[in-house]
Write an enzyme that holds these catalytic residues in place. Structure first.
Site, PDB file in Angstrom:
ATOM      1  N   GLU A 152      82.493 -26.515 142.761  1.00  0.00           N
ATOM      2  CA  GLU A 152      83.105 -25.266 143.260  1.00  0.00           C
ATOM      3  C   GLU A 152      82.442 -24.067 142.590  1.00  0.00           C
ATOM      4  O   GLU A 152      81.954 -24.167 141.469  1.00  0.00           O
ATOM      5  CB  GLU A 152      84.612 -25.282 143.016  1.00  0.00           C
ATOM      6  CG  GLU A 152      85.046 -25.605 141.600  1.00  0.00           C
ATOM      7  CD  GLU A 152      85.036 -24.441 140.660  1.00  0.00           C
ATOM      8  OE1 GLU A 152      85.187 -23.322 141.144  1.00  0.00           O
ATOM      9  OE2 GLU A 152      84.872 -24.651 139.446  1.00  0.00           O
ATOM     10  N   HIS A 255      77.297  -6.114 133.685  1.00  0.00           N
ATOM     11  CA  HIS A 255      78.256  -5.139 133.173  1.00  0.00           C
ATOM     12  C   HIS A 255      78.420  -5.392 131.672  1.00  0.00           C
ATOM     13  O   HIS A 255      78.946  -6.417 131.260  1.00  0.00           O
ATOM     14  CB  HIS A 255      79.585  -5.289 133.908  1.00  0.00           C
ATOM     15  CG  HIS A 255      80.429  -4.075 133.800  1.00  0.00           C
ATOM     16  ND1 HIS A 255      80.697  -3.254 134.862  1.00  0.00           N
ATOM     17  CD2 HIS A 255      81.038  -3.520 132.726  1.00  0.00           C
ATOM     18  CE1 HIS A 255      81.450  -2.242 134.450  1.00  0.00           C
ATOM     19  NE2 HIS A 255      81.659  -2.392 133.164  1.00  0.00           N
ATOM     20  N   ALA A 256      77.967  -4.434 130.867  1.00  0.00           N
ATOM     21  CA  ALA A 256      78.017  -4.621 129.415  1.00  0.00           C
ATOM     22  C   ALA A 256      79.445  -4.501 128.896  1.00  0.00           C
ATOM     23  O   ALA A 256      80.277  -3.830 129.494  1.00  0.00           O
ATOM     24  CB  ALA A 256      77.130  -3.574 128.750  1.00  0.00           C
ATOM     25  N   CYS A 264      85.243 -21.335 131.728  1.00  0.00           N
ATOM     26  CA  CYS A 264      84.009 -21.887 132.323  1.00  0.00           C
ATOM     27  C   CYS A 264      82.755 -21.463 131.578  1.00  0.00           C
ATOM     28  O   CYS A 264      82.076 -22.294 130.980  1.00  0.00           O
ATOM     29  CB  CYS A 264      83.929 -21.472 133.785  1.00  0.00           C
ATOM     30  SG  CYS A 264      85.395 -21.952 134.718  1.00  0.00           S
ATOM     31  N   LYS A 325      89.807 -11.695 131.859  1.00  0.00           N
ATOM     32  CA  LYS A 325      89.322 -10.699 132.807  1.00  0.00           C
ATOM     33  C   LYS A 325      90.527 -10.263 133.644  1.00  0.00           C
ATOM     34  O   LYS A 325      91.586 -10.908 133.576  1.00  0.00           O
ATOM     35  CB  LYS A 325      88.209 -11.278 133.702  1.00  0.00           C
ATOM     36  CG  LYS A 325      88.649 -12.383 134.646  1.00  0.00           C
ATOM     37  CD  LYS A 325      87.489 -12.764 135.543  1.00  0.00           C
ATOM     38  CE  LYS A 325      87.909 -13.762 136.583  1.00  0.00           C
ATOM     39  NZ  LYS A 325      86.822 -14.125 137.480  1.00  0.00           N
ATOM     40  N   ARG A 332      92.350 -18.377 128.240  1.00  0.00           N
ATOM     41  CA  ARG A 332      91.420 -19.326 127.625  1.00  0.00           C
ATOM     42  C   ARG A 332      90.141 -18.603 127.188  1.00  0.00           C
ATOM     43  O   ARG A 332      89.520 -17.912 127.958  1.00  0.00           O
ATOM     44  CB  ARG A 332      91.114 -20.479 128.582  1.00  0.00           C
ATOM     45  CG  ARG A 332      92.310 -21.429 128.699  1.00  0.00           C
ATOM     46  CD  ARG A 332      92.061 -22.515 129.706  1.00  0.00           C
ATOM     47  NE  ARG A 332      92.066 -22.005 131.073  1.00  0.00           N
ATOM     48  CZ  ARG A 332      91.799 -22.747 132.156  1.00  0.00           C
ATOM     49  NH1 ARG A 332      91.513 -24.025 132.008  1.00  0.00           N
ATOM     50  NH2 ARG A 332      91.828 -22.211 133.358  1.00  0.00           N
TER      51      ARG A 332
HETATM   52  C1  UGA Z   1      82.992 -18.511 136.675  1.00  0.00           C
HETATM   53  C2  UGA Z   1      81.953 -18.313 137.787  1.00  0.00           C
HETATM   54  O1  UGA Z   1      81.757 -16.917 138.018  1.00  0.00           O
HETATM   55  C3  UGA Z   1      82.391 -18.994 139.083  1.00  0.00           C
HETATM   56  O2  UGA Z   1      81.387 -18.865 140.066  1.00  0.00           O
HETATM   57  C4  UGA Z   1      82.644 -20.482 138.785  1.00  0.00           C
HETATM   58  O3  UGA Z   1      83.068 -21.178 139.952  1.00  0.00           O
HETATM   59  C5  UGA Z   1      83.700 -20.595 137.718  1.00  0.00           C
HETATM   60  O4  UGA Z   1      83.245 -19.916 136.527  1.00  0.00           O
HETATM   61  C6  UGA Z   1      83.911 -22.067 137.411  1.00  0.00           C
HETATM   62  O5  UGA Z   1      82.995 -22.701 136.876  1.00  0.00           O
HETATM   63  O6  UGA Z   1      84.948 -22.619 137.794  1.00  0.00           O
HETATM   64  P1  UGA Z   1      85.310 -17.338 136.042  1.00  0.00           P
HETATM   65  O7  UGA Z   1      85.241 -18.104 134.765  1.00  0.00           O
HETATM   66  O8  UGA Z   1      86.577 -17.352 136.820  1.00  0.00           O
HETATM   67  O9  UGA Z   1      84.174 -17.831 137.078  1.00  0.00           O
HETATM   68  O10 UGA Z   1      85.014 -15.807 135.684  1.00  0.00           O
HETATM   69  P2  UGA Z   1      83.787 -14.812 135.869  1.00  0.00           P
HETATM   70  O11 UGA Z   1      84.084 -13.860 136.952  1.00  0.00           O
HETATM   71  O12 UGA Z   1      82.496 -15.550 135.931  1.00  0.00           O
HETATM   72  O13 UGA Z   1      83.856 -14.000 134.488  1.00  0.00           O
HETATM   73  C7  UGA Z   1      83.624 -14.666 133.252  1.00  0.00           C
HETATM   74  C8  UGA Z   1      83.620 -13.676 132.110  1.00  0.00           C
HETATM   75  O14 UGA Z   1      82.461 -12.856 132.162  1.00  0.00           O
HETATM   76  C9  UGA Z   1      84.805 -12.713 132.077  1.00  0.00           C
HETATM   77  O15 UGA Z   1      85.294 -12.631 130.755  1.00  0.00           O
HETATM   78  C10 UGA Z   1      84.219 -11.391 132.508  1.00  0.00           C
HETATM   79  O16 UGA Z   1      84.900 -10.285 131.971  1.00  0.00           O
HETATM   80  C11 UGA Z   1      82.807 -11.488 131.939  1.00  0.00           C
HETATM   81  N1  UGA Z   1      81.812 -10.638 132.635  1.00  0.00           N
HETATM   82  C12 UGA Z   1      81.540 -10.818 133.945  1.00  0.00           C
HETATM   83  C13 UGA Z   1      81.119  -9.671 131.892  1.00  0.00           C
HETATM   84  O17 UGA Z   1      81.336  -9.511 130.671  1.00  0.00           O
HETATM   85  N2  UGA Z   1      80.170  -8.909 132.524  1.00  0.00           N
HETATM   86  C14 UGA Z   1      79.885  -9.076 133.837  1.00  0.00           C
HETATM   87  O18 UGA Z   1      78.990  -8.358 134.346  1.00  0.00           O
HETATM   88  C15 UGA Z   1      80.595 -10.047 134.575  1.00  0.00           C
END
Ligand code: UGA
Length: 486
Positions: A152, A255-256, A264, A325, A332
């Site tokens: 997924e 995004h910093a 994940c 987020k 977690r």
């Molecule tokens: C992530 C992947 O984005 C999904 O595609 C994947 O399916 C999922 O893991 C999984 O393996 O099940 P998720 O963990 O829900 O999804 O969250 P993300 O949107 O990837 O964000 C992860 C972290 O990165 C958050 O803490 C967010 O704040 C941070 N982030 C994200 C940044 O610091 N900068 C960014 O530019 C983007």
């Protein structure tokens, strides 16, 4: 079709509800009887936008059922998905849960059923799965099963849209000699208008991991770039906005801030570094991605301590946001908890607010010395510094002039580069962020505050800012979509 989804966590429940929405008869199974009772009573056990309505609607129409007993649903399944957890909560993989699940399910599945593994698998483990299933079938005197993996790519907070409008669908083939399994999955996913990739199972597993590892790498990259911006007086927003015009780079996931958390990205990076070491393959890039990410949390505290007018011991720090987020209640590997622990360890009083009540309650039990408060204002009263850790939209509406009169100190550390610095500095407060160094007071972000939707170009000599819509650039619609949900 009759579908059974084993494991009703973030991935399994979304899978079950979305297939029901597409018209299938779905049974969601979980070993946790409490979770199943809650679902049967109509309570979704975590926050995912739109999921309550989807579950209620499909349960009401009789297409979605929940059970803690595998037997009946399994014996009637056309397709059985396994969506149980595979990480050990300590940076490593665990396969005991999925092996136990296979032991329950495989002997009971009808001979023409298709078994689909949706859990994220350790790459080396995928080679064992076929053998395990084959042995279990042979021991129960049943013919071989068709087995596929179907990773997924759904993000928490946007999971329903990611499921129903995916950018790609991946099937990995473990055992499907006559193509019946792939044909059935194609039929199941027909409502999604997306390219389907049919790959060997190990490729599908690495395609999933590879995507997350790359996303994590992008974030650590941009965070290192932000540190360079701070060192040289540049503004990361402008730098990234310019880079995003290059279609080879794109603007998504750049995004910093205080770094990535969740169940994940952090685990999959550390698990891959460990697995690579065991396989004798060095993975220095991914090790650095993890190191940079973990370092952001301590760095935020170090910079805060440096800027405070008083000693950190006894200072009162207000954390805005606890979840890893926005649009989730998931804590977690949330940076907020690590930051709170470091601050408390240094003698600070930590007050915290998050819009998710359940996250506030859980944070208070995980870090008992945090004082959770029911509103941002209540957390900020008497605070020496505010630290924004999660970019919930409501924090962009905060009335900083009013808050300035309630706070004791003047520091606002925007750990997600989510606020308009002018709002903060205009209220007589000091604005700190990542990579918004010397130009911090002249940068403004779009209202939704996600990664830049417009390039903010500073005219030489510090003149007015001219926003240039990125839509007019060469970035693709898909990249723009990624960007708005980062
Ligand atoms: C992530 C992947 O984005 C999904 O595609 C994947 O399916 C999922 O893991 C999984 O393996 O099940 P998720 O963990 O829900 O999804 O969250 P993300 O949107 O990837 O964000 C992860 C972290 O990165 C958050 O803490 C967010 O704040 C941070 N982030 C994200 C940044 O610091 N900068 C960014 O530019 C983007």
């Amino acid at each position: 079709m009759n579908i059974t989804v084993i494991g009703q966590g973030y991935v399994g429940l979304v899978t079950a509800a979305c297939f029901a929405e597409w018209g299938h008869q779905v049974t969601g199974i979980d070993a946790n009887a409490e979770r199943i009772s809650a679902l049967q009573a109509g309570h979704v056990p975590f926050h995912e936008p739109g999921l309550d309505e989807l579950v209620a609607g499909n349960a009401g129409s009789g297409r979605l059922h929940f059970s803690s007993d595998t037997s009946d649903a399994i014996r009637e399944a056309d397709v059985a998905f396994i969506a149980v957890g595979t990480h050990d909560g300590n940076g490593g993989w665990q396969t005991a849960t999925i092996l136990g699940c296979l032991g329950d399910v495989v002997p009971q599945l009808p001979d023409d059923a298709v078994l689909v593994i949706r859990s994220t698998l350790p790459p080396e483990f995928v080679h064992q799965v076929g053998g395990v299933v084959e042995t279990l079938r042979a021991q129960s005197g049943r013919p071989a099963l068709v087995v596929l993996v179907n990773p997924e790519f759904t993000r928490e907070g946007a999971a329903i849209r990611d499921f129903t409008e995916p950018e790609r669908i991946v099937f990995g083939v473990l055992n499907d000699p006559d193509g019946r399994g792939v044909a059935r999955l194609r039929q199941l996913y027909a409502p999604a208008d997306a390219p389907v990739l049919v790959l060997p199972a190990v490729d599908a597993v690495l395609a999933k991991l590879g995507a997350n590892l790359f996303l994590a790498t992008k974030i650590s990259f941009v965070n290192e770039l932000a540190a360079l911006c701070d060192a040289f007086g540049a503004t990361i927003d402008n730098v990234v906005a310019s880079m995003a015009y290059d279609s080879r780079i794109g603007g998504g996931f750049l995004h910093a801030g205080v770094g990535f958390g969740g169940s994940c990205l952090p685990h999959q990076v550390t698990m891959t570094v460990r697995t690579a070491a065991m396989a004798g393959v060095p993975a220095p890039l991914l090790a650095a991605v993890d190191l940079i990410n973990q370092g952001r949390r301590a760095e935020l505290v170090a910079r805060l301590v440096d800027q405070l007018d008083e000693p950190i011991a006894g200072a009162r720090i207000a954390l805005l946001g606890l979840t890893f987020k926005p649009q989730t209640d998931d804590l977690r590997d949330a940076p907020s908890l690590a930051i709170a622990r470091i601050l408390i360890g240094r003698g600070a009083e930590v007050y915290a607010y998050d819009p998710m009540e359940s996250a506030r309650a859980l944070a208070a039990s995980l870090v008992p010395d945090i004082a959770v408060r029911p509103s941002a204002e209540a957390a900020l009263v008497g605070a020496d510094a505010a630290v924004l850790v999660t970019e919930w939209p409501e924090f962009r509406q905060l009335d900083w002039p009013q808050l300035r009169t309630m706070m004791r100190g003047r520091i606002v550390f925007d750990g997600r580069n989510a606020l308009d610095p002018a709002d903060v500095t205009g209220a007589g407060l000091r604005y700190l962020a990542f990579g918004r160094g010397l130009r911090e007071a002249s940068v403004s972000m779009p209202a939704d505050g996600d990664a830049p939707a417009s390039a903010l170009i500073l005219i030489e000599g510090g003149g007015p800012i001219q926003p240039i819509p990125i839509a007019a650039s060469r970035t693709t619609a898909d990249e723009a979509r990624t960007r708005t949900s980062a």
